[in-house]
Design a protein around this motif. Structure first.
Motif, PDB file in Angstrom:
ATOM      1  N   GLU A   1       0.837  -1.201   0.000  1.00  0.00           N
ATOM      2  CA  GLU A   1       0.000   0.000   0.000  1.00  0.00           C
ATOM      3  C   GLU A   1       0.872   1.252   0.000  1.00  0.00           C
ATOM      4  O   GLU A   1       2.010   1.238   0.454  1.00  0.00           O
ATOM      5  CB  GLU A   1      -0.944   0.009   1.192  1.00  0.00           C
ATOM      6  CG  GLU A   1      -0.251   0.204   2.524  1.00  0.00           C
ATOM      7  CD  GLU A   1      -1.234   0.288   3.682  1.00  0.00           C
ATOM      8  OE1 GLU A   1      -2.338  -0.246   3.599  1.00  0.00           O
ATOM      9  OE2 GLU A   1      -0.857   0.887   4.687  1.00  0.00           O
TER      10      GLU A   1
ATOM     11  N   GLN B   1      -1.499  13.286   2.686  1.00  0.00           N
ATOM     12  CA  GLN B   1      -2.535  13.528   3.692  1.00  0.00           C
ATOM     13  C   GLN B   1      -2.680  12.369   4.666  1.00  0.00           C
ATOM     14  O   GLN B   1      -3.524  12.402   5.551  1.00  0.00           O
ATOM     15  CB  GLN B   1      -3.900  13.793   3.027  1.00  0.00           C
ATOM     16  CG  GLN B   1      -4.039  15.145   2.385  1.00  0.00           C
ATOM     17  CD  GLN B   1      -3.551  15.149   0.946  1.00  0.00           C
ATOM     18  OE1 GLN B   1      -3.503  14.126   0.279  1.00  0.00           O
ATOM     19  NE2 GLN B   1      -3.166  16.307   0.455  1.00  0.00           N
TER      20      GLN B   1
ATOM     21  N   LEU C   1       1.189   5.413   1.040  1.00  0.00           N
ATOM     22  CA  LEU C   1       0.707   6.426   1.975  1.00  0.00           C
ATOM     23  C   LEU C   1       0.948   7.794   1.348  1.00  0.00           C
ATOM     24  O   LEU C   1       2.096   8.177   1.098  1.00  0.00           O
ATOM     25  CB  LEU C   1       1.447   6.311   3.318  1.00  0.00           C
ATOM     26  CG  LEU C   1       0.970   7.234   4.444  1.00  0.00           C
ATOM     27  CD1 LEU C   1      -0.467   6.894   4.840  1.00  0.00           C
ATOM     28  CD2 LEU C   1       1.892   7.117   5.637  1.00  0.00           C
ATOM     29  N   ASP C   2      -0.134   8.545   1.089  1.00  0.00           N
ATOM     30  CA  ASP C   2       0.032   9.845   0.434  1.00  0.00           C
ATOM     31  C   ASP C   2       0.292  10.954   1.450  1.00  0.00           C
ATOM     32  O   ASP C   2       0.365  10.700   2.661  1.00  0.00           O
ATOM     33  CB  ASP C   2      -1.165  10.161  -0.480  1.00  0.00           C
ATOM     34  CG  ASP C   2      -2.472  10.487   0.237  1.00  0.00           C
ATOM     35  OD1 ASP C   2      -2.470  10.752   1.470  1.00  0.00           O
ATOM     36  OD2 ASP C   2      -3.519  10.488  -0.426  1.00  0.00           O
TER      37      ASP C   2
ATOM     38  N   ARG D   1      -7.911   4.504  -3.382  1.00  0.00           N
ATOM     39  CA  ARG D   1      -7.783   4.938  -2.000  1.00  0.00           C
ATOM     40  C   ARG D   1      -8.607   4.037  -1.091  1.00  0.00           C
ATOM     41  O   ARG D   1      -9.751   3.719  -1.371  1.00  0.00           O
ATOM     42  CB  ARG D   1      -8.254   6.388  -1.860  1.00  0.00           C
ATOM     43  CG  ARG D   1      -8.094   6.921  -0.459  1.00  0.00           C
ATOM     44  CD  ARG D   1      -8.451   8.373  -0.392  1.00  0.00           C
ATOM     45  NE  ARG D   1      -8.771   8.677   0.989  1.00  0.00           N
ATOM     46  CZ  ARG D   1      -9.560   9.644   1.378  1.00  0.00           C
ATOM     47  NH1 ARG D   1     -10.117  10.444   0.498  1.00  0.00           N
ATOM     48  NH2 ARG D   1      -9.807   9.832   2.649  1.00  0.00           N
TER      49      ARG D   1
ATOM     50  N   GLU E   1     -16.412   3.690   8.971  1.00  0.00           N
ATOM     51  CA  GLU E   1     -16.820   4.590  10.091  1.00  0.00           C
ATOM     52  C   GLU E   1     -17.697   3.882  11.054  1.00  0.00           C
ATOM     53  O   GLU E   1     -18.336   2.959  10.855  1.00  0.00           O
ATOM     54  CB  GLU E   1     -17.523   5.811   9.512  1.00  0.00           C
ATOM     55  CG  GLU E   1     -16.548   6.667   8.724  1.00  0.00           C
ATOM     56  CD  GLU E   1     -17.191   7.959   8.276  1.00  0.00           C
ATOM     57  OE1 GLU E   1     -18.042   8.504   8.992  1.00  0.00           O
ATOM     58  OE2 GLU E   1     -16.825   8.413   7.202  1.00  0.00           O
TER      59      GLU E   1
ATOM     60  N   VAL F   1     -10.747   3.695   1.953  1.00  0.00           N
ATOM     61  CA  VAL F   1     -11.570   4.572   2.787  1.00  0.00           C
ATOM     62  C   VAL F   1     -11.865   3.826   4.086  1.00  0.00           C
ATOM     63  O   VAL F   1     -12.439   2.732   4.058  1.00  0.00           O
ATOM     64  CB  VAL F   1     -12.888   4.963   2.073  1.00  0.00           C
ATOM     65  CG1 VAL F   1     -13.730   5.857   2.949  1.00  0.00           C
ATOM     66  CG2 VAL F   1     -12.586   5.630   0.731  1.00  0.00           C
ATOM     67  N   PRO F   2     -11.423   4.390   5.218  1.00  0.00           N
ATOM     68  CA  PRO F   2     -11.656   3.701   6.493  1.00  0.00           C
ATOM     69  C   PRO F   2     -13.144   3.572   6.803  1.00  0.00           C
ATOM     70  O   PRO F   2     -13.937   4.469   6.497  1.00  0.00           O
ATOM     71  CB  PRO F   2     -10.956   4.574   7.537  1.00  0.00           C
ATOM     72  CG  PRO F   2     -10.572   5.830   6.839  1.00  0.00           C
ATOM     73  CD  PRO F   2     -10.760   5.665   5.370  1.00  0.00           C
TER      74      PRO F   2
ATOM     75  N   HIS G   1      -3.544   9.323   3.634  1.00  0.00           N
ATOM     76  CA  HIS G   1      -4.489   8.364   3.067  1.00  0.00           C
ATOM     77  C   HIS G   1      -3.723   7.176   2.496  1.00  0.00           C
ATOM     78  O   HIS G   1      -2.666   7.345   1.893  1.00  0.00           O
ATOM     79  CB  HIS G   1      -5.325   8.999   1.947  1.00  0.00           C
ATOM     80  CG  HIS G   1      -6.126  10.173   2.401  1.00  0.00           C
ATOM     81  ND1 HIS G   1      -6.284  11.309   1.638  1.00  0.00           N
ATOM     82  CD2 HIS G   1      -6.816  10.409   3.546  1.00  0.00           C
ATOM     83  CE1 HIS G   1      -7.027  12.183   2.285  1.00  0.00           C
ATOM     84  NE2 HIS G   1      -7.364  11.653   3.446  1.00  0.00           N
ATOM     85  N   ARG G   2      -4.301   6.004   2.679  1.00  0.00           N
ATOM     86  CA  ARG G   2      -3.679   4.782   2.173  1.00  0.00           C
ATOM     87  C   ARG G   2      -4.306   4.388   0.835  1.00  0.00           C
ATOM     88  O   ARG G   2      -5.503   4.539   0.649  1.00  0.00           O
ATOM     89  CB  ARG G   2      -3.841   3.666   3.199  1.00  0.00           C
ATOM     90  CG  ARG G   2      -3.155   4.013   4.505  1.00  0.00           C
ATOM     91  CD  ARG G   2      -3.202   2.867   5.508  1.00  0.00           C
ATOM     92  NE  ARG G   2      -2.561   3.235   6.744  1.00  0.00           N
ATOM     93  CZ  ARG G   2      -1.243   3.295   6.953  1.00  0.00           C
ATOM     94  NH1 ARG G   2      -0.424   2.995   5.997  1.00  0.00           N
ATOM     95  NH2 ARG G   2      -0.756   3.640   8.110  1.00  0.00           N
ATOM     96  N   TRP G   3      -3.455   3.882  -0.057  1.00  0.00           N
ATOM     97  CA  TRP G   3      -3.876   3.479  -1.395  1.00  0.00           C
ATOM     98  C   TRP G   3      -3.370   2.070  -1.661  1.00  0.00           C
ATOM     99  O   TRP G   3      -2.298   1.692  -1.192  1.00  0.00           O
ATOM    100  CB  TRP G   3      -3.281   4.409  -2.444  1.00  0.00           C
ATOM    101  CG  TRP G   3      -3.766   5.825  -2.345  1.00  0.00           C
ATOM    102  CD1 TRP G   3      -3.416   6.757  -1.397  1.00  0.00           C
ATOM    103  CD2 TRP G   3      -4.675   6.468  -3.209  1.00  0.00           C
ATOM    104  NE1 TRP G   3      -4.055   7.938  -1.635  1.00  0.00           N
ATOM    105  CE2 TRP G   3      -4.842   7.799  -2.750  1.00  0.00           C
ATOM    106  CE3 TRP G   3      -5.377   6.067  -4.343  1.00  0.00           C
ATOM    107  CZ2 TRP G   3      -5.670   8.712  -3.381  1.00  0.00           C
ATOM    108  CZ3 TRP G   3      -6.201   6.990  -4.973  1.00  0.00           C
ATOM    109  CH2 TRP G   3      -6.348   8.292  -4.488  1.00  0.00           C
TER     110      TRP G   3
END
Length: 152
Positions: free
Chosen positions: A128, A133, A130-131, A147, A152, A149-150, A135-137
């Protein structure tokens, strides 16, 4: 479009990125103690640090933007990771295999990111990303990056 004519070829030297830092003194301490750099020279508000052929200028409150990223090729990212764990460097993203390199992200005191990479590992999948911000991709089988998306 015009071409520039020169009578002799011009040779370029190496590149030294300039990181904007809050405190040259604190940054020098971190780069030397935690990242293994040496001080080449310094003034009250500007310094040059280096490790091997990699040189970085540190500028207190001027030149550049906080959070700058640079990529540095290294011979062994795993060995460097072990060293940085011992010296308590701020590892932003663990060594990860990609098609272009096996690399990790290390952050300095001011949020500047050093991407340090060696040759990719042939028998390991792509990990993966890590950008900037945080965010993981992940990369799909079709080589598209998505991306994560965690939940919620």
């Amino acid at each position: 479009m015009s071409q520039v004519e020169t009578s002799t070829p011009n040779t370029f030297g190496g590149v030294n990125p300039i990181f904007r830092v809050h405190s040259v003194e604190a940054s020098i301490k971190y780069y030397v103690q935690n990242l293994g750099f040496k001080v080449d020279w310094q003034t009250p508000y500007f310094a040059s640090v280096s490790r091997g052929r990699c040189g970085i200028f540190l500028s207190q409150g001027d030149q550049g933007n906080p959070g700058t990223w640079i990529w540095i090729g290294v011979s062994d990212a795993d060995a460097l990771h072990r060293e940085f764990r011992r010296t308590a460097a701020k590892i932003r993203h663990l060594p990860t295999n990609y098609s272009w390199a096996y690399e990790m992200q290390v952050e300095d005191l001011d949020g500047n990111v050093l991407r340090l990479g060696s040759d990719p590992k042939k028998d390991e999948p792509v990990g993966e990303w890590l950008d900037m911000q945080g965010h993981r991709w992940i990369q799909s089988k079709e080589n598209e990056w998505t991306r994560i998306v965690p939940a919620e």
